[in-house]
Design a protein around this motif. Structure first.
Motif, short mmCIF file in Angstrom:
data_model
loop_
_atom_site.label_atom_id
_atom_site.label_comp_id
_atom_site.label_asym_id
_atom_site.label_seq_id
_atom_site.Cartn_x
_atom_site.Cartn_y
_atom_site.Cartn_z
N ARG A 75 0.59 11.04 13.31
CA ARG A 75 -0.46 10.49 12.44
C ARG A 75 -0.02 9.18 11.79
N LEU A 76 1.21 9.15 11.24
CA LEU A 76 1.71 7.94 10.62
C LEU A 76 1.94 6.84 11.65
N CYS A 77 2.40 7.21 12.83
CA CYS A 77 2.58 6.21 13.90
C CYS A 77 1.25 5.57 14.27
N LEU A 78 0.21 6.39 14.42
CA LEU A 78 -1.11 5.86 14.78
C LEU A 78 -1.66 4.96 13.69
N MET A 79 -1.48 5.35 12.43
CA MET A 79 -1.96 4.51 11.32
C MET A 79 -1.24 3.17 11.30
N CYS A 134 8.87 3.92 9.83
CA CYS A 134 7.45 3.52 9.86
C CYS A 134 7.32 2.01 10.03
N SER A 135 8.23 1.26 9.40
CA SER A 135 8.19 -0.20 9.49
C SER A 135 8.54 -0.68 10.89
N LEU A 136 9.45 0.03 11.56
CA LEU A 136 9.77 -0.32 12.95
C LEU A 136 8.55 -0.14 13.84
N VAL A 137 7.79 0.92 13.61
CA VAL A 137 6.57 1.14 14.39
C VAL A 137 5.55 0.04 14.08
N ALA A 138 5.37 -0.28 12.80
CA ALA A 138 4.40 -1.30 12.40
C ALA A 138 4.81 -2.68 12.91
N GLY A 139 6.08 -3.05 12.71
CA GLY A 139 6.54 -4.36 13.15
C GLY A 139 6.53 -4.50 14.66
N GLN A 174 -3.89 0.61 -1.62
CA GLN A 174 -2.76 1.36 -2.14
C GLN A 174 -3.21 2.34 -3.23
N ARG A 175 -4.22 1.95 -4.01
CA ARG A 175 -4.69 2.83 -5.08
C ARG A 175 -5.44 4.05 -4.55
N CYS A 176 -5.84 4.00 -3.28
CA CYS A 176 -6.54 5.14 -2.65
C CYS A 176 -5.71 5.60 -1.47
N PRO A 177 -4.51 6.10 -1.69
CA PRO A 177 -3.61 6.41 -0.60
C PRO A 177 -4.08 7.60 0.23
N ALA A 178 -3.78 7.51 1.52
CA ALA A 178 -4.04 8.65 2.39
C ALA A 178 -3.01 9.73 2.11
N ARG A 179 -3.33 10.96 2.45
CA ARG A 179 -2.38 12.06 2.27
C ARG A 179 -1.16 11.80 3.14
N ARG A 180 -0.01 11.73 2.50
CA ARG A 180 1.22 11.43 3.22
C ARG A 180 1.67 12.62 4.04
N ALA A 181 1.96 12.32 5.29
CA ALA A 181 2.50 13.38 6.16
C ALA A 181 4.02 13.28 6.18
N ASP A 182 4.67 14.40 6.28
CA ASP A 182 6.12 14.40 6.32
C ASP A 182 6.61 13.83 7.63
N VAL A 183 7.73 13.11 7.58
CA VAL A 183 8.37 12.64 8.79
C VAL A 183 9.36 13.72 9.21
N SER A 184 9.01 14.37 10.29
CA SER A 184 9.85 15.50 10.68
C SER A 184 10.41 15.29 12.08
#
Length: 203
Positions: free
Chosen positions: A8-12, A79-84, A193-203
């Motif tokens: 989920r975090l990777c896709l976002m 997460c930054s490596l995925v985004a960058g 940022q003020r309306c953050p999505a539910r954070r998923a754990d990095v597992s």
């Protein structure tokens, strides 16, 4: 334990970096409106000291990511490596095609507003997913994490500093359009940022 962030975090982060790279290629790359932050700093150093942005950008981005890792931990870097990486990949794809709106080069006000929308939404999605597609974003997230400020204020302060220094070689009119786009994009990122999505754990 998986090394990568959750799907989920990777896709976002990939979605945000795609929106960001689309806006930078189709709008900022041909509008003549400069940037604040690290991109603006690399152009400043190139003009006055003839230092290639390839080297100055590499060093400054590395320092910002290192700061982010120290303050925010492993999940942030992953997460930054995925985004960058997503940003570089999508930009390489987009530049294989013609610009969609070449006429924006003669309409800097429209380019500033539309560019801010793409940058704000794209980076905002990555920030919500815990990633930073560039060194500017890593620096802003780190300062926000350290001080508790809304992320729009670190963005604005760093951009204002670079834009003020850029007045030494860029006409005031173009700086005005650049100021507009960095203020708008920072506000959009702060709103997301003020309306953050539910954070998923990095597992």
């Amino acid at each position: 334990m998986s090394f990568l962030p959750s799907p989920r975090l990777c896709l976002m982060n990939l979605a945000g970096s795609a929106i960001l790279s689309f806006g930078l290629y189709h709008i900022h790359s041909l509008s003549g409106v400069t940037e604040g932050g690290i991109l603006g700093a690399t152009l400043l150093l190139q003009h006055w000291f003839h230092i290639s942005p390839a080297w100055s950008g590499l060093v400054m981005n590395a320092v910002c990511y290192l700061l982010g890792w120290k303050l925010m931990g492993r999940d942030f870097i992953l997460c930054s490596l995925v985004a960058g990486g997503g940003f570089s990949l999508f930009y390489a794809i987009f530049e294989r095609f013609p610009h969609l709106w070449p006429h924006l080069a003669s309409h800097p006000l429209a380019a500033a507003v539309l560019g801010a929308l793409f940058v704000g939404v794209g980076v905002g999605i990555c920030v919500r997913a815990g990633g930073a597609p560039g060194g500017d974003d890593a620096l802003a997230m780190s300062i926000s994490h350290l001080t508790g400020w809304n992320i729009r204020w670190p963005y604005l302060l760093s951009d204002l500093l670079i834009l003020a220094l850029s007045l030494t070689y860029i006409p005031l009119e173009r700086i005005g359009y650049s100021l507009l786009t960095v203020i708008l994009s920072g506000q959009i990122i702060g709103f997301m940022q003020r309306c953050p999505a539910r954070r998923a754990d990095v597992s």
